[in-house]
Scaffold this motif. Sequence first.
Motif, PDB file in Angstrom:
ATOM      1  N   MET A   1      -7.243  29.316 -19.399  1.00 28.72           N
ATOM      2  CA  MET A   1      -7.885  30.398 -18.683  1.00 28.72           C
ATOM      3  C   MET A   1      -6.830  31.159 -17.880  1.00 28.72           C
ATOM      4  O   MET A   1      -6.059  30.564 -17.154  1.00 28.72           O
ATOM      5  CB  MET A   1      -8.945  29.839 -17.736  1.00 28.72           C
ATOM      6  N   ILE A  24     -11.595  36.954 -16.316  1.00 27.16           N
ATOM      7  CA  ILE A  24     -10.659  36.010 -16.923  1.00 27.16           C
ATOM      8  C   ILE A  24     -10.553  36.313 -18.417  1.00 27.16           C
ATOM      9  O   ILE A  24     -11.403  37.011 -18.968  1.00 27.16           O
ATOM     10  CB  ILE A  24     -11.088  34.540 -16.687  1.00 27.16           C
ATOM     11  N   ASP A  25      -9.497  35.788 -19.049  1.00 29.27           N
ATOM     12  CA  ASP A  25      -9.307  36.096 -20.469  1.00 29.27           C
ATOM     13  C   ASP A  25     -10.317  35.389 -21.351  1.00 29.27           C
ATOM     14  O   ASP A  25     -10.758  35.931 -22.354  1.00 29.27           O
ATOM     15  CB  ASP A  25      -7.874  35.797 -20.910  1.00 29.27           C
ATOM     16  N   GLU A  26     -10.703  34.165 -20.997  1.00 35.17           N
ATOM     17  CA  GLU A  26     -11.735  33.457 -21.752  1.00 35.17           C
ATOM     18  C   GLU A  26     -12.358  32.368 -20.889  1.00 35.17           C
ATOM     19  O   GLU A  26     -11.697  31.779 -20.042  1.00 35.17           O
ATOM     20  CB  GLU A  26     -11.185  32.854 -23.042  1.00 35.17           C
ATOM     21  N   ILE A  27     -13.637  32.153 -21.109  1.00 34.53           N
ATOM     22  CA  ILE A  27     -14.356  31.100 -20.398  1.00 34.53           C
ATOM     23  C   ILE A  27     -14.252  29.835 -21.236  1.00 34.53           C
ATOM     24  O   ILE A  27     -14.688  29.818 -22.392  1.00 34.53           O
ATOM     25  CB  ILE A  27     -15.823  31.508 -20.156  1.00 34.53           C
ATOM     26  N   ASP A 107     -15.534  37.504 -18.963  1.00 38.77           N
ATOM     27  CA  ASP A 107     -14.358  37.761 -19.801  1.00 38.77           C
ATOM     28  C   ASP A 107     -14.467  39.147 -20.439  1.00 38.77           C
ATOM     29  O   ASP A 107     -13.730  39.483 -21.346  1.00 38.77           O
ATOM     30  CB  ASP A 107     -14.179  36.669 -20.860  1.00 38.77           C
TER      31      ASP A 107
END
Length: 163
Positions: A1, A24-27, A107
Amino acid sequence: MKILDCQVDWREDVANDPRLEVLIDEIPDRSELRFEHEDRIWCGIKDGFVSYFAWSGDGNDGGYCGQCFEITTTDGEEVTLKGPWSSRAGCVNQRSFGPVVDVRLTDDPTVLERGYTFRGGALTLSAAKQAIDLADEDVHLERRLKYSSDEPVWLPARDGGEA
């Protein structure tokens, strides 16, 4: 993350605490987390992302309409939490897992822009401090004791002023 951006919803039109809204870029998927438990709280942390539940076993299964959550413990055991409850950061912080901060997560950059349809979530205090440093205003996280059990929580506050 990876934390990409952050803003604060001051919620000044209602009598609620301000909240961090974090892009955030990814969960992370729950399957990537490894959970520990202490005194009915189950907590998993990975790269600053936090997931937690309140669950004590049979007879405590009315949360999330009885839905089952498959988790893996830090020692590799697969556990099914049937109907856990969501809890809150202050409860987690009274155990040895934290400190953690409740935030709104996404995201999707358009969610941050419009200011709604976030996912409720939590970050470690360290990750939340990294996020708040990205906000376009002079803010910090301030420790407060809340609720009848004096739960430690961290809330956004304007530099030089109150939250």
